[in-house]
Design a protein around this motif. Sequence first.
Motif: not given
Length: 480
Positions: A124-130, A330-331, A382-388
């Motif tokens: 799933c990591r390629s589907k931004s955001p995580i 907090v986020p 590389r390796g850093f992905t946006d999160v939701e």
Amino acid sequence: MATTEPEQQISLKLVVIKERNKVVFAEAEKDFVDVLISLLTLPLGTIVRLVREESNMQPIEVGSLTSLYRSVENPDKEFLSTDSCKQMILRPKNSMERYCKRLKLKMDDTEPTEYFVCNNLVNCRSKSPILISMFKNRRCRCGKMLDKPISHESSSFIDGFVKDDDTFFITDDLKVVPNSLNAFFDLFKSCGIESPSSVNKMTVTITKNQVIDLLKSCLNSTMTLTGLFLEKPSIEKYRKVEFPPFDVNENDSFKINVKIVQRKSNGKIVFAHGKEDFADFLISLLRIPLGGVVHLMEGFSCMYKSILNLDQNYWTADNVKNKLVDPGLVPQFLVSNKLFPIFGSKYFCCTEIKYSTFIYGAGTDPYLTACFLTPRHGKSVRGFTDVEFVDPILNRKNCKNIVKGPTMYMATDDLVVTPMTATSVISLLATMSIPFSDLEEKEFSIGIKEAVGILQASLTSKSALTTALCHLLTQIKQEN
């Protein structure tokens, strides 16, 4: 027989003026300074909860915030969107909990924040955001549960706020001053002390209960250490907090429409009412960190100002001071309050992937070697992905309300928030013995200036709305 662990204690050396029975300063090491600084990280809801408990000093109320907290806590009036949301308001998360983890005397008893990602994150990591949640019962886009714990970057290596080899002077009004000969003489000079024979030295031990007393005392007194250690039986409420004026360009700021019901006889607000955004705004005051409150009010606190001026060399990390003097949320709470310019860090998920070759065939099998949250900007790495964050009412995409809707909500002058019904209005007016003929209703919009005014008044006044909105009431009277 099981043995109980001894209560943690911190030693503190006091210098006291003999004739006036007043603390000049305390000489403190890292353990106490870290605990003192940590008070700025506490959300207002946590402070309200801590100071209303019995300790060595009597419980106290914090302006109108205590009644606001009780209205959310009231089990007979469940009006928040979810029970999880209620817990997030009553026991708000500390955005700097990682820095407080190793404190010798830890005030915040809120459970540490946990985050969960998809157990199938490799795919799933390629589907931004995580997608990330605080709860295990949320689902990923792929259909699997978000039940894999994810940690913060370097969370186990943060050792409080100031370095271990430094010592400090703490003044009676809680200024934090690095230990130096110049500071030593300046402190005596500021108190008019010319001879060492005028002072006594004493060593005291501090427990968790006394830190709660310290918190109570600093909310009401500018002689905090004197009130705490020199045998005053209770907190003397002789402090009058004066906040600096808050100037802001409101041309483009977010506004909330409210109506106020005011008494004709004395001009006081009986209650205000509005939609869900009005109730959300008031309730969300409880999760703002104390440091954020002081920052919005331009540093009226002596402790805050001294920390702001503390050289970077005294801190355990480069970014610690910035997080303290301009803290975030907090986020999960980034969108629940649009009136205040307080934001959390933009988070990224770092995933490190390795591959193992299949024994039979030419393919490779990917697997995670590391996975953690970080506020570090990683778009070019590389390796850093946006999160939701996908928790209900708390993410940017859905922007749902903290309270249930659609409905109208009312808030009394001392910020008791409830759904507005005919019976609740009648009950309030009957309790206050107010005749209908003494009431008038007015409508206006509140922006960031009024929001900060309500926050200021909520800390010190039982008439928060009347105190904060008096300038609007004057304008309305003049226009009529």
